[in-house]
Design a protein around this motif. Structure first.
Motif, PDB file in Angstrom:
ATOM      1  N   ALA A 116      16.799 -28.506  14.339  1.00  0.00           N
ATOM      2  CA  ALA A 116      17.359 -28.430  15.927  1.00  0.00           C
ATOM      3  C   ALA A 116      16.919 -27.268  16.501  1.00  0.00           C
ATOM      4  N   VAL A 117      16.722 -26.181  15.831  1.00  0.00           N
ATOM      5  CA  VAL A 117      16.301 -24.996  16.522  1.00  0.00           C
ATOM      6  C   VAL A 117      14.867 -25.042  16.665  1.00  0.00           C
ATOM      7  N   ALA A 118      14.305 -25.309  15.644  1.00  0.00           N
ATOM      8  CA  ALA A 118      12.576 -25.338  15.713  1.00  0.00           C
ATOM      9  C   ALA A 118      12.393 -26.493  16.778  1.00  0.00           C
ATOM     10  N   TRP A 119      12.996 -27.408  16.768  1.00  0.00           N
ATOM     11  CA  TRP A 119      12.635 -28.709  17.777  1.00  0.00           C
ATOM     12  C   TRP A 119      12.831 -27.978  19.271  1.00  0.00           C
ATOM     13  N   ARG A 120      13.817 -27.201  19.572  1.00  0.00           N
ATOM     14  CA  ARG A 120      14.107 -26.661  20.891  1.00  0.00           C
ATOM     15  C   ARG A 120      12.866 -25.615  21.314  1.00  0.00           C
ATOM     16  N   LEU A 121      12.340 -25.033  20.250  1.00  0.00           N
ATOM     17  CA  LEU A 121      11.304 -24.073  20.290  1.00  0.00           C
ATOM     18  C   LEU A 121       9.872 -24.678  20.371  1.00  0.00           C
ATOM     19  N   GLY A 166      19.838 -27.279   6.745  1.00  0.00           N
ATOM     20  CA  GLY A 166      18.248 -27.804   7.139  1.00  0.00           C
ATOM     21  C   GLY A 166      18.326 -28.423   8.551  1.00  0.00           C
ATOM     22  N   ALA A 167      19.492 -29.204   8.859  1.00  0.00           N
ATOM     23  CA  ALA A 167      19.733 -29.896  10.130  1.00  0.00           C
ATOM     24  C   ALA A 167      19.806 -28.846  11.159  1.00  0.00           C
ATOM     25  N   ARG A 180      11.516 -13.750   9.411  1.00  0.00           N
ATOM     26  CA  ARG A 180      10.314 -14.092   8.815  1.00  0.00           C
ATOM     27  C   ARG A 180       9.682 -15.660   9.382  1.00  0.00           C
ATOM     28  N   LEU A 181      10.718 -16.572   9.357  1.00  0.00           N
ATOM     29  CA  LEU A 181      10.632 -17.989   9.820  1.00  0.00           C
ATOM     30  C   LEU A 181      10.595 -17.876  11.343  1.00  0.00           C
ATOM     31  N   ARG A 182      11.412 -17.182  12.137  1.00  0.00           N
ATOM     32  CA  ARG A 182      11.307 -16.980  13.553  1.00  0.00           C
ATOM     33  C   ARG A 182       9.882 -16.628  13.999  1.00  0.00           C
ATOM     34  N   PRO A 239      26.043 -17.022   9.426  1.00  0.00           N
ATOM     35  CA  PRO A 239      25.793 -18.170  10.086  1.00  0.00           C
ATOM     36  C   PRO A 239      25.021 -18.297  11.334  1.00  0.00           C
ATOM     37  N   PRO A 240      24.936 -17.086  12.294  1.00  0.00           N
ATOM     38  CA  PRO A 240      23.940 -17.070  13.091  1.00  0.00           C
ATOM     39  C   PRO A 240      22.425 -16.884  12.567  1.00  0.00           C
ATOM     40  N   LEU A 241      21.875 -16.809  11.613  1.00  0.00           N
ATOM     41  CA  LEU A 241      20.663 -16.763  10.933  1.00  0.00           C
ATOM     42  C   LEU A 241      20.015 -18.220  11.226  1.00  0.00           C
ATOM     43  N   SER A 242      20.718 -19.049  11.242  1.00  0.00           N
ATOM     44  CA  SER A 242      20.078 -20.657  11.417  1.00  0.00           C
ATOM     45  C   SER A 242      20.279 -21.170  12.799  1.00  0.00           C
ATOM     46  N   LYS A 243      20.911 -20.281  13.514  1.00  0.00           N
ATOM     47  CA  LYS A 243      21.271 -20.618  14.938  1.00  0.00           C
ATOM     48  C   LYS A 243      20.641 -19.687  16.020  1.00  0.00           C
ATOM     49  N   GLN A 244      21.704 -18.804  16.274  1.00  0.00           N
ATOM     50  CA  GLN A 244      21.413 -17.919  17.459  1.00  0.00           C
ATOM     51  C   GLN A 244      20.133 -17.050  17.045  1.00  0.00           C
ATOM     52  N   LEU A 245      20.076 -16.175  15.753  1.00  0.00           N
ATOM     53  CA  LEU A 245      18.989 -15.544  15.518  1.00  0.00           C
ATOM     54  C   LEU A 245      17.574 -16.219  15.535  1.00  0.00           C
TER      55      LEU A 245
END
Length: 407
Positions: A155-160, A150-151, A130-132, A43-49
């Motif tokens: 959200a993470v990409a927008w914050r970045l 995807g959501a 790789r995405l990060r 789960p942290p892959l799409s969030k914290q990581l």
């Protein structure tokens, strides 16, 4: 039973081997995993990581010392390629065969892909890293699929600081799971932040510079993330005799070989994202891709395999959570195909509410956004008790709150 093999070294497989040892099993215990890494949290892959808040060293589910203490025959970095029920052996990609008296299949899922090359998916640690590495202020990211994964990534990409386009084939994202009105509330969180959300569009191909839609339009991007669902990893079981159908088909006890000739000794069970089992609490067959379910089902399958004379049905109230922007989403139950949804606390417009779901004449699900955990845990109890809709919703409605029937 002196030899047990668990195929799949993620949350479900780890829970299974730990449970077997905790319950007193002292025979040979083999854990097979296609990734070279020891079990880690997904789960942290799409969030914290992905956000750069965590490093990869925070993801392992257990320390090396913890794994050593389990006294495992650990086979990492090698995939299972076949199963022979009569001989009770698992074939591995390195050419070896592992014999078993009991087997637990926990091989999980893999992302669905689209035609074309160069798109990212998000399932493994390597995928996330790789995405990060490609996300930065001003970079254009197209996310195909506005489900929970995807959501979260959008959200993470927008914050970045990335410029995010979110493409979704359904008229309202997640409506099939949480209802149209709740789906619209979650959708507005993207629109309020300037994400270019386009619903009712179908992506047919990933191109060198973005994606192509069914109507011929091209959407340009520096990076593309495909998040259009997953496929159970069952190909290695083709021809084995196990019942397969959108996963390994199991009974209420998570036994997988019930629909085919059984092995002469021991049993075959399945757990986690790959298992489609009959949940007697809801009276339906389901396959759940959530972290909590994987761990719980791994434990249940291990206990039932080890002590078949005392087997218990696996009848959980499924639970999942999602973090998107400033929203904490928590959900219990199985609301898919619900007949009615109502908000019993809070306000949809404020994105702070509890919604409950009716299937037939009972409470089948509950979802909370921006509410304390106890606000939705009360409804978990109602779901587990198979509570009737009308009497339960009215009795549990907080004093002074408005009851809003949505559909």
């Amino acid at each position: 039973m002196r030899r047990i093999v668990v195929v799949g070294a993620s949350a479900a497989g780890l829970a299974a081997v730990e449970t077997l040892r905790r319950e007193g099993y002292d025979g040979t215990l083999t854990l097979v995993g296609d990734e070279a890494l020891p079990p880690y949290d997904r789960p942290p892959l799409s969030k914290q990581l992905l956000a750069g808040e965590w490093d990869a060293d925070r993801l392992p589910l257990r320390t090396p010392a913890d794994l050593t203490a389990l006294d495992l025959d650990l086979r990492l970095g090698v995939a299972a390629t076949g199963l022979e029920l009569t001989e009770r052996t698992v074939a591995l990609a390195d050419g070896r065969e592992v014999p078993y008296d009991g087997l637990i299949v926990a091989t999980g899922v893999r992302p669905r892909r689209l035609p074309g090359e160069g798109a990212h998916v998000l399932r493994t640690l390597d995928d996330a890293l790789r995405l990060r590495d490609r996300l930065a202020p001003g970079r254009r990211l197209v996310v195909v699929g506005a489900g929970f994964l995807g959501a979260e990534a959008a959200a993470v990409a927008w914050r970045l600081g990335a410029r995010v386009t979110l493409l979704e084939p359904a008229p309202v994202p997640l409506a099939h799971a949480v209802g149209t009105e709740v789906g619209e509330v979650l959708t507005r969180a993207h629109l309020d932040r300037g994400v270019d959300l386009r619903c009712g569009v179908t992506v047919t191909e990933v191109t060198e510079g973005g994606v192509r839609l069914a109507d011929g339009e091209s959407v340009e991007a520096d990076e593309v993330l495909v998040a259009v669902g997953s496929q159970p990893n069952t190909e290695w079981l083709d021809g084995s005799g196990l019942p397969l159908g959108d996963g390994v088909v199991c009974d209420a006890y998570c036994e997988a070989a019930w629909g085919s000739p059984r092995p002469k000794a021991g049993g075959v069970y399945a757990a986690g994202d790959v298992a489609r089992w009959y949940n007697p609490l809801f009276g339906v067959s389901m396959r759940i891709e959530h972290r909590a379910n994987a761990a719980e089902q791994g434990m249940a399958a291990a206990r039932n395999l080890l002590r078949p004379e005392a087997r218990k049905p696996f009848a959980p109230v499924p639970y999942f959570w999602s973090d998107q922007y400033d929203m904490k989403i928590q959900a219990y139950g199985f609301p898919r195909g619900h007949d009615e949804v109502a908000v019993v606390d809070g306000d949809l417009a404020e994105r702070r509410f509890v919604a409950v779901y009716r299937t037939g004449d009972r409470v089948s699900g509950a979802l909370a956004v921006g509410m304390p955990p106890k606000a939705v845990r009360l409804w978990r109890q109602a779901i587990a008790a198979e509570a009737r809709w009308h009497e339960t919703v009215r009795r549990r409605r907080p004093p002074g709150s408005d009851f809003l029937q949505i559909t």
